[in-house]
Every structure is written in structure tokens, then in C-alpha cells.
Design an enzyme around this catalytic site. Sequence first.
Site, short mmCIF file in Angstrom:
data_model
loop_
_atom_site.label_atom_id
_atom_site.label_comp_id
_atom_site.label_asym_id
_atom_site.label_seq_id
_atom_site.Cartn_x
_atom_site.Cartn_y
_atom_site.Cartn_z
N LEU A 39 0.83 -1.22 0.00
CA LEU A 39 0.00 0.00 0.00
C LEU A 39 0.86 1.26 0.00
CD1 LEU A 39 -2.93 -1.06 2.40
CD2 LEU A 39 -2.85 -1.17 -0.09
N THR A 104 12.22 -1.70 -5.10
CA THR A 104 11.02 -2.54 -5.34
C THR A 104 11.15 -3.33 -6.64
OG1 THR A 104 9.49 -1.23 -4.02
CG2 THR A 104 8.55 -2.42 -5.90
N THR A 137 6.92 -4.13 -19.09
CA THR A 137 6.52 -2.98 -19.89
C THR A 137 7.24 -2.95 -21.24
OG1 THR A 137 6.65 -0.56 -19.95
CG2 THR A 137 8.27 -1.67 -18.60
N ASP A 138 6.62 -2.28 -22.20
CA ASP A 138 7.29 -2.08 -23.50
C ASP A 138 8.43 -1.05 -23.39
OD1 ASP A 138 5.78 0.23 -23.19
OD2 ASP A 138 4.83 0.14 -25.17
N GLU A 139 8.47 -0.31 -22.27
CA GLU A 139 9.50 0.73 -22.14
C GLU A 139 10.91 0.15 -22.07
OE1 GLU A 139 8.80 4.00 -19.58
OE2 GLU A 139 6.68 4.09 -20.05
N TYR A 162 13.01 4.23 -14.35
CA TYR A 162 11.90 3.26 -14.30
C TYR A 162 12.15 2.11 -15.28
CZ TYR A 162 7.46 1.10 -15.60
OH TYR A 162 6.49 0.18 -15.92
N ALA A 164 14.81 1.21 -16.82
CA ALA A 164 16.04 0.45 -16.52
C ALA A 164 15.79 -0.54 -15.39
CB ALA A 164 17.17 1.41 -16.16
N LYS A 166 12.89 -1.93 -14.65
CA LYS A 166 12.03 -3.01 -15.18
C LYS A 166 12.86 -3.94 -16.08
CE LYS A 166 8.12 -3.57 -14.71
NZ LYS A 166 7.32 -4.28 -13.67
N ASN A 191 0.99 1.22 -22.93
CA ASN A 191 0.29 2.07 -21.96
C ASN A 191 -1.15 1.63 -21.72
OD1 ASN A 191 2.52 3.79 -22.99
ND2 ASN A 191 1.63 5.24 -21.56
N ASN A 192 -1.47 1.42 -20.45
CA ASN A 192 -2.84 1.06 -20.07
C ASN A 192 -3.63 2.30 -19.65
OD1 ASN A 192 -2.93 -2.22 -18.53
ND2 ASN A 192 -1.58 -1.51 -20.14
#
Length: 365
Positions: A39, A104, A137-139, A162, A164, A166, A191-192
Site C-alpha cells: 500500500l 522494489t 513494460t514495452d519501455e 523506471y 532500466a 524493469k 500504456n494502459n
Amino acid sequence: MDTARKVLVTGGCGFIGANFVRHLHRTCPRWRVVNLDTLTYAGNLDNLQGIEEGNRYRFVKGDICNTALVEEIFVAEQIDTVVHFAAESHVDRSITGPAEFIQTNIIGTFTLLEAARRNWQDQHRGGTHPLFLHVSTDEVYGSLGETGYFRETTAYDPRSPYSASKASSDHLVNGYFHTYDLPVMITNCSNNYGPYQFPEKLIPLIIHNCLQGRALPVYGDGKNIRDWLHVQDHCEAIAAVLEKGAIGASYNIGGNNEKENLEVVERICDIVDDRVGPLSSGEKRRSLITFVTDRLGHDRRYAIDAGKIKEQVGWQPKITFDEGIRKTVDWYLEHQQWVNTIIDGSYRGYYEKMYGNREILPPQR
Ligand code: NAD
Ligand code: DAU
């Protein structure tokens, strides 16, 4: 999906995770879902209102980096499936504060992989078939020029803290497959948008600001392109991969919905005008569009070739952008209280953090 599974969903109180837990609740009555979520600002128990604790569902508040807790859940719940969503997910935040992304997204994924390795050592050679599905992600593929598509074979080229982090987590997952034979799959999605998305991402932020009559910040020239996919289509894609995907494979997921950011913002302005009428000044909401300093390292274009998942898993998107964006605006109109309770007075967006403006003012005419 008939086989009863004991699923650990991480990050199930966030945007996509909550939509996915709801999807499983509707479609897989024999599955038990354990939702592990610490959370953060992005996780919200209200996103799962109506999903009751019991045989089919349990919520555990905790950190995926907590080795003892993750181990306890694997053992106590006899977890045979992991669907790993938990992450720091906002590119802008990774620019102003990358440390949590490393913790994380990399250490957290490592902690889960280690627990799976320990607990599934012999199982996948026997009768049960454990599965670790890593949601990515596609990123990780970087930025495209005017043409071309990301394919599963495209070389990784992450360009923000971010992406990097992932990409690192994807490499760890693949490393555990090749080294330890851990039964993994990876999905790399575009992107969602849709219900329960925290209003710092482009679409919910613009809807919220439209309703508040606030400036609509468009980074740079507004011509960056994203490939938009409704979150329900993403959930169905993940469920299809769980059922029919190949161990060790990656699947790109996308909506074939390339749009320039400015076009998306203008579309939302028009739908909101249509639903609630113009601003009190009589002006249309497009008058609130404000071009601001570009995001650092802003990727220009993302576009997914989703041919592999279509051919091998049989998934393709069902919701057109036109339908999805109307539904999404309507959802936010009906859930303004949800937005107001999650954004308190202390919330500061990227632009305000980077450039110090508490309020971006719309252009003066
Ligand atoms: P989100 O930010 O809305 O939700 C993330 C959730 O993870 C929150 O509930 C948060 O509390 C939880 N969390 C964060 N750190 C945690 C930790 N250390 N331990 C336990 N829980 C933790 O994210 P989202 O947009 O729903 O994205 C979910 C996943 O999908 C992410 O892995 C993201 O990289 C990936 N993804 C997102 C998109 C998108 O457009 N949003 C597209 C492709 C892939
Ligand atoms: O491509 C998948 C990724 O999509 C996911 O991995 C990420 O978790 C998710 O956040 C998303 O990343 P983006 O950076 O593309 O999404 P965001 O909504 O932040 O921005 C979309 C585009 O809109 C991007 O080009 C930046 C721009 N933008 C964004 C905001 C918040 C603006 O012009 N103004 C804004 O205020």
C-alpha cells in the site's frame, strides 16, 4: 480456466493489479488469490471493494522485498502461481526519486524469484506446474523513430530509471529460467488506461484536471506517441498467457492504438465538454491545454507488434480506443469521490516537483 490454482498476486491494490484481481474473481471461481501489497501511495484498498476475504481471497499488507514474509506466504498458502505486478510504475517519479524503483522493481523481483526457486525446486518436474508470470513494460525496448514496432526480439534499450529497473527485473527473470529452470513467462505491455488508475498518469490526470477546470499540462510539443490499451484487455491477455503461454517465453501486449499525446488530451476535453458542458467561463476545455517543459529523457514513440501473442496464445484486444476512452471518462465522472480521497492536499506532480510551480496556469487569452 479450470485448473484450480493458488495464486500470489503482488501489487493487487494498484491500477492493473486490482483490475486483474477483479477479473480473476469473475472468471476463476476455483482459484485462491493471495494479494501481497504494501500500500504505497499507488495502492488503495478501495480498489478492491466488494472482494471479500475468505476461501477465494486473502489480502496481506507487506513488502515484496521482505524475504521472511514472502517465504511464509509461499509455504502457508502452497503458492503454485505468481502474477507479479508490484512495482514503482511512474516514469516521472523515477526521475525525481529513483531509489525506490531500484529497491522494489529489482530487489523485490529478486526476492520473489528466490522464494519461487526455493519452494518449487522439484515441483515442475512432477505433477504440478508452477508458474511465475512477470508483468513488465514495452519501455524496456527504449524509443522508436517514426516507423517500426517493438517485437519480442527487439534489443533492450531502457532510457529512464523506471524502464532500466524493469529491464533489470526482466533479465533476472530470464536468468532464473535459464539457470535454475524456473518456470517463468514475461509480458511486456504498452500504456494502459481505464478504471482505478492513479491520477498522476496522463489520461486520469487530464480527466481530473478537466473536471476541476485546471491547466492540462502537455510535455514538450505533445507529439510523443503511446500505444494505448484498455486495462480490461491487458487483464484478459495476462489470463490467456497464464493458460496458454509457453514456459520461458515473452509476449508483447499492445492495442494497435498509436496516438500523439495532444490528440489524446483533445479527445478527453471534447468528451468532458460533451458530458458536463463547457467551462463556467463558456470556453471549451481545449482552452486549458498548456504546453510545459518536456520530461527529461522523454521517449518519443512506443508501438507494439502483438503478432506473437495473437498467433500463439489467441489473444487480441477487444476494446477500441474510442469506446474505452468514453467509458473511462464516465468512470472518473462517477467516481470523483475516489479521486478526491486518494489525492490529498500534499500531492505534488512531477512538474511542480521539478520546476517548483505549485499550480500550472492555463494560457492567458
Ligand atoms: P501502480 O503504481 O498503479 O500499482 C503498483 C502497486 O504495487 C500498488 O498497489 C503498490 O502499493 C504496490 N507496491 C509498490 N511497491 C511495493 C512493494 N515493495 N511491495 C508490495 N507492493 C508494492 O502500477 P500499475 O500501473 O498497476 O502497474 C502494475 C505493473 O504493470 C507494474 O509492474 C508496471 O511496471 C506494469 N505495467 C504498467 C503499465 C501501465 O500502463 N500502467 C503498462 C505496462 C506494464
Ligand atoms: O508504456 C508502458 C508504460 O506506460 C508503463 O510501463 C508505465 O508504468 C506507465 O506509467 C506508462 O508510462 P508513460 O510514461 O508512457 O505514461 P504517462 O501516463 O506518465 O505519460 C504518457 C505520455 O504523456 C508520455 O509521453 C508523457 C506525457 N505526459 C504525461 C503526463 C503525466 C504529459 O504530456 N503530461 C503529463 O502531465
